[in-house]
Scaffold this motif. Structure first.
Motif, PDB file in Angstrom:
ATOM      1  N   PRO A  55      -8.138 123.343-112.424  1.00 18.48           N
ATOM      2  CA  PRO A  55      -8.508 121.942-112.199  1.00 18.48           C
ATOM      3  C   PRO A  55      -7.244 121.094-112.092  1.00 18.48           C
ATOM      4  CG  PRO A  55      -9.034 122.619-114.452  1.00 18.48           C
ATOM      5  CD  PRO A  55      -8.530 123.833-113.734  1.00 18.48           C
ATOM      6  N   ALA A  56      -7.211 120.236-111.087  1.00 13.26           N
ATOM      7  CA  ALA A  56      -6.047 119.369-110.867  1.00 13.26           C
ATOM      8  C   ALA A  56      -6.060 118.220-111.855  1.00 13.26           C
ATOM      9  CB  ALA A  56      -6.066 118.824-109.448  1.00 13.26           C
ATOM     10  N   ASN A  57      -4.882 117.748-112.178  1.00 12.28           N
ATOM     11  CA  ASN A  57      -4.737 116.557-112.994  1.00 12.28           C
ATOM     12  C   ASN A  57      -5.208 115.372-112.160  1.00 12.28           C
ATOM     13  OD1 ASN A  57      -3.924 114.394-114.531  1.00 12.28           O
ATOM     14  ND2 ASN A  57      -1.851 115.143-114.865  1.00 12.28           N
ATOM     15  N   GLN A  58      -6.190 114.646-112.646  1.00 15.40           N
ATOM     16  CA  GLN A  58      -6.779 113.547-111.875  1.00 15.40           C
ATOM     17  C   GLN A  58      -6.083 112.207-112.086  1.00 15.40           C
ATOM     18  OE1 GLN A  58      -9.118 114.158-109.581  1.00 15.40           O
ATOM     19  NE2 GLN A  58      -9.135 116.308-110.146  1.00 15.40           N
ATOM     20  N   GLU A  59      -5.055 112.178-112.951  1.00 17.45           N
ATOM     21  CA  GLU A  59      -4.375 110.915-113.220  1.00 17.45           C
ATOM     22  C   GLU A  59      -3.575 110.479-112.002  1.00 17.45           C
ATOM     23  OE1 GLU A  59      -2.037 111.140-116.774  1.00 17.45           O
ATOM     24  OE2 GLU A  59      -3.637 112.141-117.869  1.00 17.45           O
ATOM     25  N   PRO A  60      -3.727 109.209-111.598  1.00 20.64           N
ATOM     26  CA  PRO A  60      -2.972 108.743-110.436  1.00 20.64           C
ATOM     27  C   PRO A  60      -1.476 108.696-110.727  1.00 20.64           C
ATOM     28  CG  PRO A  60      -4.163 106.923-111.464  1.00 20.64           C
ATOM     29  CD  PRO A  60      -4.569 108.180-112.187  1.00 20.64           C
ATOM     30  N   LYS A  61      -0.691 109.001-109.733  1.00 17.44           N
ATOM     31  CA  LYS A  61       0.762 108.956-109.864  1.00 17.44           C
ATOM     32  C   LYS A  61       1.269 107.623-109.327  1.00 17.44           C
ATOM     33  CE  LYS A  61       1.754 113.895-109.450  1.00 17.44           C
ATOM     34  NZ  LYS A  61       1.001 114.219-110.552  1.00 17.44           N
ATOM     35  N   THR A  62       2.329 107.144-109.923  1.00 15.78           N
ATOM     36  CA  THR A  62       2.926 105.911-109.413  1.00 15.78           C
ATOM     37  C   THR A  62       3.788 106.252-108.208  1.00 15.78           C
ATOM     38  OG1 THR A  62       4.909 106.071-110.756  1.00 15.78           O
ATOM     39  CG2 THR A  62       3.016 104.984-111.767  1.00 15.78           C
ATOM     40  N   SER A  63       4.033 105.285-107.362  1.00 16.90           N
ATOM     41  CA  SER A  63       4.829 105.524-106.164  1.00 16.90           C
ATOM     42  C   SER A  63       6.271 105.878-106.513  1.00 16.90           C
ATOM     43  CB  SER A  63       4.785 104.306-105.240  1.00 16.90           C
ATOM     44  OG  SER A  63       5.305 103.178-105.912  1.00 16.90           O
ATOM     45  N   ALA A  64       6.701 105.543-107.728  1.00 15.04           N
ATOM     46  CA  ALA A  64       8.076 105.833-108.135  1.00 15.04           C
ATOM     47  C   ALA A  64       8.261 107.307-108.518  1.00 15.04           C
ATOM     48  CB  ALA A  64       8.473 104.949-109.306  1.00 15.04           C
ATOM     49  N   GLN A  65       7.157 108.001-108.795  1.00 17.76           N
ATOM     50  CA  GLN A  65       7.269 109.406-109.182  1.00 17.76           C
ATOM     51  C   GLN A  65       7.493 110.274-107.952  1.00 17.76           C
ATOM     52  OE1 GLN A  65       3.501 109.708-111.255  1.00 17.76           O
ATOM     53  NE2 GLN A  65       4.581 110.100-113.153  1.00 17.76           N
ATOM     54  N   ARG A  66       8.387 111.222-108.082  1.00 18.86           N
ATOM     55  CA  ARG A  66       8.643 112.167-107.002  1.00 18.86           C
ATOM     56  C   ARG A  66       8.312 113.551-107.510  1.00 18.86           C
ATOM     57  NH1 ARG A  66      13.363 110.863-102.974  1.00 18.86           N
ATOM     58  NH2 ARG A  66      12.229 109.154-102.085  1.00 18.86           N
ATOM     59  N   GLU A  67       7.817 114.347-106.626  1.00 16.86           N
ATOM     60  CA  GLU A  67       7.451 115.701-107.000  1.00 16.86           C
ATOM     61  C   GLU A  67       8.263 116.707-106.198  1.00 16.86           C
ATOM     62  OE1 GLU A  67       3.298 116.629-106.813  1.00 16.86           O
ATOM     63  OE2 GLU A  67       2.766 114.558-107.239  1.00 16.86           O
ATOM     64  N   ILE A  68       8.613 117.785-106.849  1.00 18.54           N
ATOM     65  CA  ILE A  68       9.098 118.956-106.132  1.00 18.54           C
ATOM     66  C   ILE A  68       7.852 119.811-105.983  1.00 18.54           C
ATOM     67  CG2 ILE A  68      10.551 121.001-106.239  1.00 18.54           C
ATOM     68  CD1 ILE A  68      12.494 119.367-107.940  1.00 18.54           C
ATOM     69  N   ARG A  69       7.509 120.122-104.761  1.00 17.46           N
ATOM     70  CA  ARG A  69       6.224 120.779-104.545  1.00 17.46           C
ATOM     71  C   ARG A  69       6.324 121.838-103.460  1.00 17.46           C
ATOM     72  NH1 ARG A  69       3.944 118.892 -99.917  1.00 17.46           N
ATOM     73  NH2 ARG A  69       4.912 117.056 -99.032  1.00 17.46           N
ATOM     74  N   MET A  70       5.313 122.673-103.417  1.00 17.66           N
ATOM     75  CA  MET A  70       5.205 123.656-102.352  1.00 17.66           C
ATOM     76  C   MET A  70       4.816 122.916-101.076  1.00 17.66           C
ATOM     77  SD  MET A  70       2.670 126.957-102.202  1.00 17.66           S
ATOM     78  CE  MET A  70       1.202 125.950-102.208  1.00 17.66           C
ATOM     79  N   LEU A  71       5.454 123.230 -99.970  1.00 17.17           N
ATOM     80  CA  LEU A  71       5.149 122.555 -98.716  1.00 17.17           C
ATOM     81  C   LEU A  71       3.924 123.135 -98.027  1.00 17.17           C
ATOM     82  CD1 LEU A  71       8.761 122.070 -97.352  1.00 17.17           C
ATOM     83  CD2 LEU A  71       7.327 120.445 -98.608  1.00 17.17           C
ATOM     84  N   HIS A  72       3.800 124.443 -98.013  1.00 19.26           N
ATOM     85  CA  HIS A  72       2.607 125.074 -97.476  1.00 19.26           C
ATOM     86  C   HIS A  72       2.538 126.523 -97.952  1.00 19.26           C
ATOM     87  CE1 HIS A  72       5.567 126.054 -94.227  1.00 19.26           C
ATOM     88  NE2 HIS A  72       4.930 127.209 -94.212  1.00 19.26           N
ATOM     89  N   LEU A  73       1.374 127.108 -97.766  1.00 23.89           N
ATOM     90  CA  LEU A  73       1.132 128.497 -98.127  1.00 23.89           C
ATOM     91  C   LEU A  73       0.817 129.234 -96.838  1.00 23.89           C
ATOM     92  CD1 LEU A  73       0.623 130.738-100.220  1.00 23.89           C
ATOM     93  CD2 LEU A  73      -1.698 129.841-100.487  1.00 23.89           C
ATOM     94  N   ALA A  74       1.601 130.258 -96.520  1.00 28.72           N
ATOM     95  CA  ALA A  74       1.458 130.971 -95.249  1.00 28.72           C
ATOM     96  C   ALA A  74       0.865 132.360 -95.461  1.00 28.72           C
ATOM     97  CB  ALA A  74       2.818 131.081 -94.550  1.00 28.72           C
ATOM     98  N   PHE A  75      -0.096 132.692 -94.623  1.00 30.03           N
ATOM     99  CA  PHE A  75      -0.710 134.013 -94.605  1.00 30.03           C
ATOM    100  C   PHE A  75      -0.289 134.708 -93.313  1.00 30.03           C
ATOM    101  CE2 PHE A  75      -3.640 131.112 -96.786  1.00 30.03           C
ATOM    102  CZ  PHE A  75      -3.743 131.733 -98.013  1.00 30.03           C
TER     103      PHE A  75
END
Length: 125
Positions: A55-75
């Motif tokens: 389950p994803a965290n449903q709390e909204p993020k502020t625009s000041a927060q930056r995430e390091i994230r996966m860009l896409h998942l390739a098959f």
């Protein structure tokens, strides 16, 4: 150290059951380890590829927060199944974008939570 490959990718989703069913219906995944951990995470897989849905965290993020994230998942698939994937996505009304990467062809689309997915083939004809 010698690794055999990626066992699974853990993904945060808004609705675990909806996402599991989407991956089953659209990409041909199947349930793995059904009945374990009260469904959290829910494991699904296709071939040697596993996804653990949390389950994803449903709390909204502020625009000041930056995430390091996966860009896409390739098959990866072969040329024949690359064509079949495009037909399957069209059948379900899922829009995708084709890209020619010279050494590979890919299509990009999104799952119900907006995760960008790629299906690619190195069998370029």
């Amino acid at each position: 150290m010698e690794l055999e490959g990626i066992d699974h990718v853990a993904m945060g989703v808004r609705d675990i059951e909806r996402s599991a069913q989407w991956y089953i219906d659209i990409l041909g995944f199947e349930r793995l380890h059904d009945g374990m951990w009260n469904g959290v995470p829910t494991f699904i897989g296709n071939g040697n590829t596993g996804l653990a849905l949390f389950p994803a965290n449903q709390e909204p993020k502020t625009s000041a927060q930056r995430e390091i994230r996966m860009l896409h998942l390739a098959f990866r698939t072969n040329h024949e199944n690359f064509r079949a994937a495009q037909q399957e996505l069209k059948k379900h009304g899922i829009e995708f974008e084709f890209q020619d990467h010279e050494i590979a062809h890919s299509i990009y689309f999104r799952d119900p939570d907006g995760h960008q997915l790629e299906i690619t083939t190195y069998e370029v004809t």
